[in-house]
Design a protein around this motif. Sequence first.
Motif, short mmCIF file in Angstrom:
data_model
loop_
_atom_site.label_atom_id
_atom_site.label_comp_id
_atom_site.label_asym_id
_atom_site.label_seq_id
_atom_site.Cartn_x
_atom_site.Cartn_y
_atom_site.Cartn_z
N GLY A 116 30.16 24.29 13.86
CA GLY A 116 30.44 23.21 12.90
C GLY A 116 30.24 21.85 13.53
N GLN A 117 30.67 21.69 14.77
CA GLN A 117 30.49 20.43 15.48
C GLN A 117 29.00 20.14 15.68
OE1 GLN A 117 32.59 18.16 16.51
NE2 GLN A 117 34.54 19.14 16.16
N LEU A 118 28.24 21.17 16.03
CA LEU A 118 26.79 20.99 16.21
C LEU A 118 26.12 20.60 14.90
CD1 LEU A 118 25.91 23.90 18.66
CD2 LEU A 118 25.68 21.46 19.11
N LYS A 119 26.51 21.25 13.81
CA LYS A 119 25.94 20.90 12.50
C LYS A 119 26.24 19.45 12.15
CE LYS A 119 26.02 25.39 10.23
NZ LYS A 119 26.58 26.21 9.16
N ARG A 120 27.49 19.04 12.35
CA ARG A 120 27.87 17.66 12.05
C ARG A 120 27.12 16.68 12.96
NH1 ARG A 120 32.46 20.48 11.09
NH2 ARG A 120 33.45 20.13 13.11
N ALA A 121 26.98 17.04 14.23
CA ALA A 121 26.25 16.18 15.15
C ALA A 121 24.79 16.06 14.74
CB ALA A 121 26.37 16.72 16.58
N ALA A 122 24.19 17.19 14.34
CA ALA A 122 22.80 17.17 13.90
C ALA A 122 22.63 16.29 12.67
CB ALA A 122 22.31 18.58 13.63
N MET B 43 18.13 13.59 18.92
CA MET B 43 18.30 14.49 20.04
C MET B 43 19.78 14.73 20.29
SD MET B 43 17.04 14.00 23.97
CE MET B 43 18.32 12.83 24.38
N ILE B 44 20.10 15.99 20.58
CA ILE B 44 21.47 16.37 20.96
C ILE B 44 21.38 17.02 22.34
CG2 ILE B 44 23.45 17.83 20.41
CD1 ILE B 44 22.58 17.73 17.49
N LEU B 45 22.33 16.68 23.19
CA LEU B 45 22.46 17.32 24.49
C LEU B 45 23.64 18.29 24.42
CD1 LEU B 45 22.20 14.09 26.61
CD2 LEU B 45 20.48 15.87 26.51
N VAL B 46 23.38 19.56 24.65
CA VAL B 46 24.45 20.56 24.66
C VAL B 46 24.63 21.02 26.10
CG1 VAL B 46 25.21 22.81 23.83
CG2 VAL B 46 23.91 21.31 22.32
N ARG B 47 25.82 20.79 26.62
CA ARG B 47 26.10 21.12 28.01
C ARG B 47 27.21 22.15 28.09
NH1 ARG B 47 25.48 15.61 31.31
NH2 ARG B 47 24.32 14.46 29.77
N GLY B 48 27.01 23.16 28.90
CA GLY B 48 28.02 24.18 29.12
C GLY B 48 27.57 25.11 30.22
N GLU B 49 28.49 25.83 30.77
CA GLU B 49 28.19 26.68 31.92
C GLU B 49 27.48 27.98 31.55
OE1 GLU B 49 28.56 25.73 35.10
OE2 GLU B 49 29.23 23.82 34.25
N ASN B 50 27.73 28.52 30.37
CA ASN B 50 27.26 29.86 30.02
C ASN B 50 26.06 29.79 29.09
OD1 ASN B 50 27.03 32.37 28.52
ND2 ASN B 50 28.96 32.95 29.50
N PHE C 191 22.61 26.26 13.11
CA PHE C 191 21.53 25.79 12.27
C PHE C 191 21.10 26.86 11.28
CE2 PHE C 191 21.35 23.34 16.18
CZ PHE C 191 21.35 22.05 15.66
N ASP C 192 20.98 26.45 10.02
CA ASP C 192 20.54 27.37 8.98
C ASP C 192 19.04 27.61 9.04
OD1 ASP C 192 23.18 27.42 8.05
OD2 ASP C 192 22.82 25.68 6.77
N THR C 193 18.30 26.58 9.42
CA THR C 193 16.85 26.72 9.52
C THR C 193 16.47 27.40 10.82
OG1 THR C 193 16.61 24.58 10.59
CG2 THR C 193 16.47 24.61 8.19
N GLY C 194 15.23 27.77 10.93
CA GLY C 194 14.77 28.43 12.14
C GLY C 194 14.85 27.51 13.35
N LEU D 200 18.11 10.60 28.22
CA LEU D 200 19.27 11.47 28.11
C LEU D 200 20.51 10.71 27.68
CD1 LEU D 200 18.82 13.82 31.21
CD2 LEU D 200 18.24 14.28 28.83
N SER D 201 20.62 9.46 28.11
CA SER D 201 21.80 8.66 27.75
C SER D 201 21.83 8.33 26.27
CB SER D 201 21.86 7.39 28.58
OG SER D 201 20.90 6.45 28.14
N LEU D 202 20.70 8.41 25.60
CA LEU D 202 20.63 8.06 24.19
C LEU D 202 20.98 9.24 23.27
CD1 LEU D 202 17.34 5.98 24.23
CD2 LEU D 202 19.69 5.12 24.19
N GLY D 203 20.97 10.43 23.78
CA GLY D 203 21.27 11.59 22.96
C GLY D 203 22.75 11.74 22.71
N LYS D 204 23.09 12.50 21.67
CA LYS D 204 24.49 12.78 21.36
C LYS D 204 24.91 13.95 22.24
CE LYS D 204 27.72 13.23 17.65
NZ LYS D 204 28.51 12.15 18.18
N ASN D 205 25.95 13.74 23.03
CA ASN D 205 26.42 14.74 23.99
C ASN D 205 27.48 15.65 23.37
OD1 ASN D 205 25.47 14.30 26.96
ND2 ASN D 205 25.63 12.27 26.04
#
Length: 188
Positions: free
Chosen positions: A49-55, A66-73, A85-88, A179-184
């Motif tokens: 949901g957060q990613l959808k809202r960010a998009a 652009m969105i930056l998604v950061r995580g260890e896994n 995302f609903d689209t491909g 990278l600084s301009l993307g939504k983190n």
Amino acid sequence: MVEAQHQEAIEQVILNLKAQVAGLNQQIEVLSKLLEVKHEDVNIDDVPGQLKRAATEVMNNDHLKMILVRGENYEFRERLINQAFDTGVTIVEVEQSMEDYEAGQRGGQVGAQKFKDRYDDYDVLVIENLEQLAGNRAKLQEELFDRVYARSHAGKLTVLSGNAAFIIGGESEEYLQMLSLGKNIFVG
């Protein structure tokens, strides 16, 4: 007393060190800006949901789509992005994009254009394992920079995903600025 020859050598070392410190200060300033901008803490139970809202926010408001998604896994990031995302969604590993880029370069202008067309064609492009782009890959960083801007201009979303610490050292200032301009978004 230090001989003139040694004095000149010492002065040259001092000038070199000052230049290195200035370069490091510049990198620290850019990285500090990265940590300050558009950071969003994510409720782990609602990452899609957060990613959808960010998009939606990025597509409606930001010049750079652009969105930056950061995580260890890696698997967790990929699953959450696919759910969001609903689209491909087209997920391309950095290693594959490096191979595609090099193949395009070997193909001359036609090959380079095929590379650009292919990556610009995807509705939602996810470049995964971005941490592997760190260091001495300036040409590919520059090409990624160009692709993100071209895709943004065409109204298409690019998601860059990688380990939480994928910004290390040696990146160009332009790459860090992009990278600084993307939504983190930070996950897990």
